[in-house]
Scaffold this motif. Structure first.
Motif, PDB file in Angstrom:
ATOM      1  N   VAL A 262       0.841  -1.202   0.000  1.00  0.00           N
ATOM      2  CA  VAL A 262       0.000   0.000   0.000  1.00  0.00           C
ATOM      3  C   VAL A 262       0.874   1.248   0.000  1.00  0.00           C
ATOM      4  O   VAL A 262       0.554   2.242  -0.657  1.00  0.00           O
ATOM      5  CB  VAL A 262      -0.960  -0.002   1.207  1.00  0.00           C
ATOM      6  N   ALA A 263       1.996   1.219   0.724  1.00  0.00           N
ATOM      7  CA  ALA A 263       2.909   2.363   0.743  1.00  0.00           C
ATOM      8  C   ALA A 263       3.448   2.663  -0.650  1.00  0.00           C
ATOM      9  O   ALA A 263       3.681   3.820  -1.005  1.00  0.00           O
ATOM     10  CB  ALA A 263       4.065   2.099   1.703  1.00  0.00           C
ATOM     11  N   ALA A 264       3.639   1.623  -1.472  1.00  0.00           N
ATOM     12  CA  ALA A 264       4.220   1.810  -2.802  1.00  0.00           C
ATOM     13  C   ALA A 264       3.181   1.971  -3.900  1.00  0.00           C
ATOM     14  O   ALA A 264       3.400   2.704  -4.861  1.00  0.00           O
ATOM     15  CB  ALA A 264       5.115   0.612  -3.139  1.00  0.00           C
ATOM     16  N   GLY A 265       2.030   1.282  -3.759  1.00  0.00           N
ATOM     17  CA  GLY A 265       1.073   1.258  -4.865  1.00  0.00           C
ATOM     18  C   GLY A 265      -0.346   1.624  -4.512  1.00  0.00           C
ATOM     19  O   GLY A 265      -1.240   1.475  -5.353  1.00  0.00           O
ATOM     20  N   GLY A 266      -0.583   2.104  -3.291  1.00  0.00           N
ATOM     21  CA  GLY A 266      -1.941   2.500  -2.932  1.00  0.00           C
ATOM     22  C   GLY A 266      -2.869   1.306  -2.786  1.00  0.00           C
ATOM     23  O   GLY A 266      -2.437   0.186  -2.527  1.00  0.00           O
ATOM     24  N   GLY A 267      -4.150   1.555  -2.972  1.00  0.00           N
ATOM     25  CA  GLY A 267      -5.159   0.518  -2.748  1.00  0.00           C
ATOM     26  C   GLY A 267      -5.478  -0.278  -3.996  1.00  0.00           C
ATOM     27  O   GLY A 267      -6.423   0.029  -4.715  1.00  0.00           O
ATOM     28  N   ILE A 268      -4.674  -1.284  -4.279  1.00  0.00           N
ATOM     29  CA  ILE A 268      -4.911  -2.156  -5.449  1.00  0.00           C
ATOM     30  C   ILE A 268      -5.755  -3.334  -4.994  1.00  0.00           C
ATOM     31  O   ILE A 268      -5.315  -4.160  -4.200  1.00  0.00           O
ATOM     32  CB  ILE A 268      -3.578  -2.636  -6.062  1.00  0.00           C
ATOM     33  N   ALA A 269      -6.968  -3.412  -5.510  1.00  0.00           N
ATOM     34  CA  ALA A 269      -7.908  -4.456  -5.086  1.00  0.00           C
ATOM     35  C   ALA A 269      -7.915  -5.623  -6.074  1.00  0.00           C
ATOM     36  O   ALA A 269      -7.475  -5.496  -7.214  1.00  0.00           O
ATOM     37  CB  ALA A 269      -9.314  -3.866  -4.970  1.00  0.00           C
ATOM     38  N   PHE A 270      -8.405  -6.761  -5.610  1.00  0.00           N
ATOM     39  CA  PHE A 270      -8.710  -7.960  -6.402  1.00  0.00           C
ATOM     40  C   PHE A 270      -7.492  -8.800  -6.820  1.00  0.00           C
ATOM     41  O   PHE A 270      -7.629  -9.996  -7.023  1.00  0.00           O
ATOM     42  CB  PHE A 270      -9.513  -7.626  -7.665  1.00  0.00           C
ATOM     43  N   GLY A 272      -4.880  -9.771  -5.124  1.00  0.00           N
ATOM     44  CA  GLY A 272      -4.610 -10.780  -4.102  1.00  0.00           C
ATOM     45  C   GLY A 272      -5.678 -11.850  -4.037  1.00  0.00           C
ATOM     46  O   GLY A 272      -5.466 -12.914  -3.435  1.00  0.00           O
ATOM     47  N   LEU A 273      -6.823 -11.599  -4.644  1.00  0.00           N
ATOM     48  CA  LEU A 273      -7.901 -12.587  -4.706  1.00  0.00           C
ATOM     49  C   LEU A 273      -7.759 -13.476  -5.933  1.00  0.00           C
ATOM     50  O   LEU A 273      -7.844 -14.711  -5.845  1.00  0.00           O
ATOM     51  CB  LEU A 273      -9.247 -11.861  -4.743  1.00  0.00           C
ATOM     52  N   VAL A 274      -7.503 -12.856  -7.080  1.00  0.00           N
ATOM     53  CA  VAL A 274      -7.540 -13.573  -8.358  1.00  0.00           C
ATOM     54  C   VAL A 274      -6.298 -14.429  -8.589  1.00  0.00           C
ATOM     55  O   VAL A 274      -6.399 -15.588  -9.004  1.00  0.00           O
ATOM     56  CB  VAL A 274      -7.721 -12.560  -9.516  1.00  0.00           C
ATOM     57  N   ALA A 275      -5.100 -13.864  -8.320  1.00  0.00           N
ATOM     58  CA  ALA A 275      -3.852 -14.580  -8.633  1.00  0.00           C
ATOM     59  C   ALA A 275      -3.752 -15.950  -7.943  1.00  0.00           C
ATOM     60  O   ALA A 275      -3.397 -16.943  -8.595  1.00  0.00           O
ATOM     61  CB  ALA A 275      -2.643 -13.709  -8.285  1.00  0.00           C
ATOM     62  N   PRO A 276      -4.062 -16.065  -6.631  1.00  0.00           N
ATOM     63  CA  PRO A 276      -3.988 -17.398  -6.005  1.00  0.00           C
ATOM     64  C   PRO A 276      -4.966 -18.400  -6.609  1.00  0.00           C
ATOM     65  O   PRO A 276      -4.646 -19.593  -6.709  1.00  0.00           O
ATOM     66  CB  PRO A 276      -4.342 -17.121  -4.536  1.00  0.00           C
ATOM     67  N   HIS A 277      -6.148 -17.942  -7.030  1.00  0.00           N
ATOM     68  CA  HIS A 277      -7.126 -18.847  -7.634  1.00  0.00           C
ATOM     69  C   HIS A 277      -6.618 -19.401  -8.960  1.00  0.00           C
ATOM     70  O   HIS A 277      -6.739 -20.598  -9.240  1.00  0.00           O
ATOM     71  CB  HIS A 277      -8.456 -18.121  -7.841  1.00  0.00           C
ATOM     72  N   ILE A 278      -6.062 -18.523  -9.786  1.00  0.00           N
ATOM     73  CA  ILE A 278      -5.526 -18.977 -11.079  1.00  0.00           C
ATOM     74  C   ILE A 278      -4.347 -19.917 -10.846  1.00  0.00           C
ATOM     75  O   ILE A 278      -4.231 -20.957 -11.506  1.00  0.00           O
ATOM     76  CB  ILE A 278      -5.104 -17.769 -11.934  1.00  0.00           C
ATOM     77  N   LEU A 300       3.271 -10.738 -13.071  1.00  0.00           N
ATOM     78  CA  LEU A 300       2.894 -10.647 -14.483  1.00  0.00           C
ATOM     79  C   LEU A 300       1.627  -9.806 -14.671  1.00  0.00           C
ATOM     80  O   LEU A 300       1.573  -8.917 -15.527  1.00  0.00           O
ATOM     81  CB  LEU A 300       2.689 -12.056 -15.047  1.00  0.00           C
ATOM     82  N   LEU A 301       0.611 -10.072 -13.851  1.00  0.00           N
ATOM     83  CA  LEU A 301      -0.665  -9.366 -13.996  1.00  0.00           C
ATOM     84  C   LEU A 301      -0.532  -7.877 -13.707  1.00  0.00           C
ATOM     85  O   LEU A 301      -1.106  -7.039 -14.410  1.00  0.00           O
ATOM     86  CB  LEU A 301      -1.717  -9.990 -13.071  1.00  0.00           C
ATOM     87  N   LEU A 302       0.249  -7.526 -12.677  1.00  0.00           N
ATOM     88  CA  LEU A 302       0.370  -6.107 -12.354  1.00  0.00           C
ATOM     89  C   LEU A 302       1.242  -5.379 -13.380  1.00  0.00           C
ATOM     90  O   LEU A 302       0.974  -4.220 -13.715  1.00  0.00           O
ATOM     91  CB  LEU A 302       0.940  -5.905 -10.951  1.00  0.00           C
ATOM     92  N   LEU A 303       2.274  -6.037 -13.888  1.00  0.00           N
ATOM     93  CA  LEU A 303       3.080  -5.419 -14.947  1.00  0.00           C
ATOM     94  C   LEU A 303       2.224  -5.202 -16.195  1.00  0.00           C
ATOM     95  O   LEU A 303       2.333  -4.157 -16.855  1.00  0.00           O
ATOM     96  CB  LEU A 303       4.289  -6.297 -15.269  1.00  0.00           C
ATOM     97  N   LEU A 327      -9.893  -5.709 -15.073  1.00  0.00           N
ATOM     98  CA  LEU A 327      -9.497  -7.042 -15.549  1.00  0.00           C
ATOM     99  C   LEU A 327      -9.989  -8.147 -14.616  1.00  0.00           C
ATOM    100  O   LEU A 327     -10.304  -9.251 -15.063  1.00  0.00           O
ATOM    101  CB  LEU A 327      -7.973  -7.122 -15.680  1.00  0.00           C
ATOM    102  N   SER A 328     -10.040  -7.857 -13.308  1.00  0.00           N
ATOM    103  CA  SER A 328     -10.332  -8.894 -12.312  1.00  0.00           C
ATOM    104  C   SER A 328     -11.805  -9.004 -11.938  1.00  0.00           C
ATOM    105  O   SER A 328     -12.227 -10.058 -11.444  1.00  0.00           O
ATOM    106  CB  SER A 328      -9.521  -8.639 -11.038  1.00  0.00           C
ATOM    107  N   ALA A 329     -12.570  -7.936 -12.124  1.00  0.00           N
ATOM    108  CA  ALA A 329     -13.969  -7.930 -11.679  1.00  0.00           C
ATOM    109  C   ALA A 329     -14.791  -9.094 -12.239  1.00  0.00           C
ATOM    110  O   ALA A 329     -15.550  -9.726 -11.490  1.00  0.00           O
ATOM    111  CB  ALA A 329     -14.622  -6.595 -12.018  1.00  0.00           C
ATOM    112  N   PRO A 330     -14.681  -9.429 -13.543  1.00  0.00           N
ATOM    113  CA  PRO A 330     -15.458 -10.570 -14.051  1.00  0.00           C
ATOM    114  C   PRO A 330     -15.150 -11.880 -13.327  1.00  0.00           C
ATOM    115  O   PRO A 330     -16.056 -12.665 -13.038  1.00  0.00           O
ATOM    116  CB  PRO A 330     -15.045 -10.651 -15.532  1.00  0.00           C
ATOM    117  N   TYR A 331     -13.867 -12.101 -13.001  1.00  0.00           N
ATOM    118  CA  TYR A 331     -13.489 -13.325 -12.298  1.00  0.00           C
ATOM    119  C   TYR A 331     -14.022 -13.320 -10.872  1.00  0.00           C
ATOM    120  O   TYR A 331     -14.420 -14.353 -10.339  1.00  0.00           O
ATOM    121  CB  TYR A 331     -11.963 -13.472 -12.297  1.00  0.00           C
TER     122      TYR A 331
END
Length: 340
Positions: A262-270, A272-278, A300-303, A327-331
Motif C-alpha cells: 500500500v505504501a508503494a502502490g496505494g489501494g490495489i484491489a482484487f 490478491g484474490l484472483v492470482a492465487p485462484h488462477i 505478471l498481472l500487475l506489470l 481485468l479482475s472484476a469478471p473473475y
C-alpha cells in the motif's frame, strides 16, 4: 505416489518457466512503449551501457523503477492473498476486501496529512518512514478484524463480513482527512488510493525490495504450516501443530506484505484474490508450489495492468488499480456465483 509427485514437479517447473518467459517478454515490450517510444535495439544498447544520455534517462531513471516496483507489488500482493486464503480457508479472502489495505492507506494518509505536506516531494527519510506507517496501519486493521471475527475460531463468513465493515470504517476516516487537505494533495491522495505506483524511483525500490522479497521467501518456507492448517484445526492439533501460533505468524506475514505494498502502490484491489485462484488451477493446492507460482502470476498481472494503464490513453495515465479492477472484476463475480 512417486509418479504423481514427479508429474506435479514437472508441471510446476514448466509453469514457472512459462510465466518467467512471459514476464521477461512483457518487461521488454513495456520498456519500448510509453509517451516517448524507444526502438528495441536502442533499449538493448542502453541496458548494456551503450545508449544515448536521453535514452538512459528515460529508461533507467523513469521507466525501470516503476516497472520493478510493479513486479514487486504484484508478487507481494498475490502472496498476501494466498496466505490469507490459506489461513482463513476462505476463497474470498483478500487484503483489499478484508480492509487491511484500507487500514494501511489510512495510516499513510495520516502521515501525509500531519508530516509530509505533499506526496509529490518525499524527503529521503519519508521514503523509509512511510512504509512503517503503512505497516502499522495494516497490523492495526488486521488486529481489529481478528478480534471481532474470532468466535471459537475464524469463521470464513464472519471474517468477510467483519472485514467489509472495517474496510468501510477506515474508508470513511480516509475521506474525512482527505477533505481537510489542500486541493493538490487531495487529488494526489485520491489517485494513489485508487492504486497508483507513484513512488517510481530507485530510492523507493531499495527501501521496499529487501522486505518484500524476504517476506515472500519466508512465506514459501512456512508453506508446510499452511498445508496443515488447511486440514482443519482439530486435525492440525492432532498432528502436533500449534495452530494459533502458526496462524498468527502467517497473518503477520500477509499483513506486512499488504502494508508495504500500500505504501508503494496505494489501494490495489482484487489482485490478491484472483492470482492465487488462477495459480491453484495451474499447480494445485500445495502451498510450496502455489506460493511461488502465485508470486509470478501477481507480478505478471500487475506489470500487464501497469503497461495498459500507461499506454492505452497516452499521454494520460490510468491508475494501475483501476486497470486491475477492470481485468479482475469478471473473475470475482464468477467466484461469487460459484461459492454456495
Amino acid at each position: 505416489m512417486d509418479t504423481l509427485k514427479k508429474t506435479g514437479r514437472r508441471k510446476f517447473l514448466f509453469t514457472s518457466i512459462f510465466l518467467s518467459i512471459l514476464i521477461v517478454v512483457l518487461f521488454f515490450i513495456s520498456l519500448n512503449m510509453g509517451v516517448v517510444r524507444i526502438a528495441p535495439l536502442d533499449v538493448i544498447k542502453t541496458l548494456l551501457g551503450m545508449g544515448t544520455e536521453r535514452d538512459r534517462l528515460i529508461l533507467v531513471d523513469f521507466r525501470l523503477p516503476g516497472m520493478v516496483l510493479a513486479l514487486l507489488i504484484g508478487a507481494g500482493l498475490a502472496v498476501s492473498g494466498a496466505i490469507l486464503q490459506g489461513v482463513s480457508k476462505n476463497e474470498l479472502a483478500d487484503p483489499g476486501i478484508l480492509g487491511i489495505n484500507t487500514g494501511a492507506g489510512f495510516a499513510v494518509i495520516l502521515f501525509i496529512f500531519f508530516f509530509q505536506g505533499s506526496m509529490a516531494n518525499l524527503s529521503t527519510s519519508g521514503v523509509f518512514i512511510m512504509p512503517l506507517f503503512a505497516l502499522f496501519g495494516a497490523l492495526g486493521a488486521a488486529l481489529i478484524i481478528y478480534v471481532l471475527a474470532w468466535k471459537k475460531g475464524l469463521d470464513p463468513v464472519r471474517l468477510i463480513l467483519v472485514g467489509i465493515g472495517v474496510n468501510a470504517g477506515f474508508g470513511a476516516a480516509i475521506i474525512i482527512f482527505q477533505l481537510k487537505m489542500n486541493p493538490q494533495d487531495f487529488m494526489q491522495a485520491a489517485v494513489w488510493l485508487s492504486g497508483d505506483i507513484w513512488g517510481a524511483n530507485w530510492k523507493f525500490v531499495w527501501a521496499l525490495a529487501p522486505w518484500i522479497l524476504l517476506l515472500i521467501i519466508y512465506a514459501v518456507y512456512k508453506s508446510h504450516a499452511l498445508n496443515i492448517l488447511n486440514l482443519g484445526d482439530q486435525l492440525a492439533i492432532g498432528l502436533g501443530t500449534k495452530v494459533e501460533h502458526e496462524r498468527r505468524i502467517l497473518l503477520v506475514v500477509a499483513v506486512a506484505l499488504a502494508g508495504l505494498i500500500v505504501a508503494a502502490g496505494g489501494g490495489i484491489a482484487f489482485l490478491g484474490l484472483v492470482a492465487p485462484h488462477i495459480a491453484r488451477r495451474m499447480v494445485g493446492p500445495k502451498h510450496q508450489l502455489l506460493i511461488p507460482i502465485t508470486s509470478l502470476l501477481g507480478a505478471l498481472l500487475l506489470l500487464l495492468a501497469d503497461t495498459i494503464g500507461k499506454n492505452i490513453l497516452a499521454p494520460s495515465e490510468i491508475p494501475v488499480g483501476v486497470v486491475v479492477s477492470i481485468l479482475s472484476a469478471p473473475y470475482f463475480i464468477y467466484l461469487l456465483m460459484k461459492i454456495k
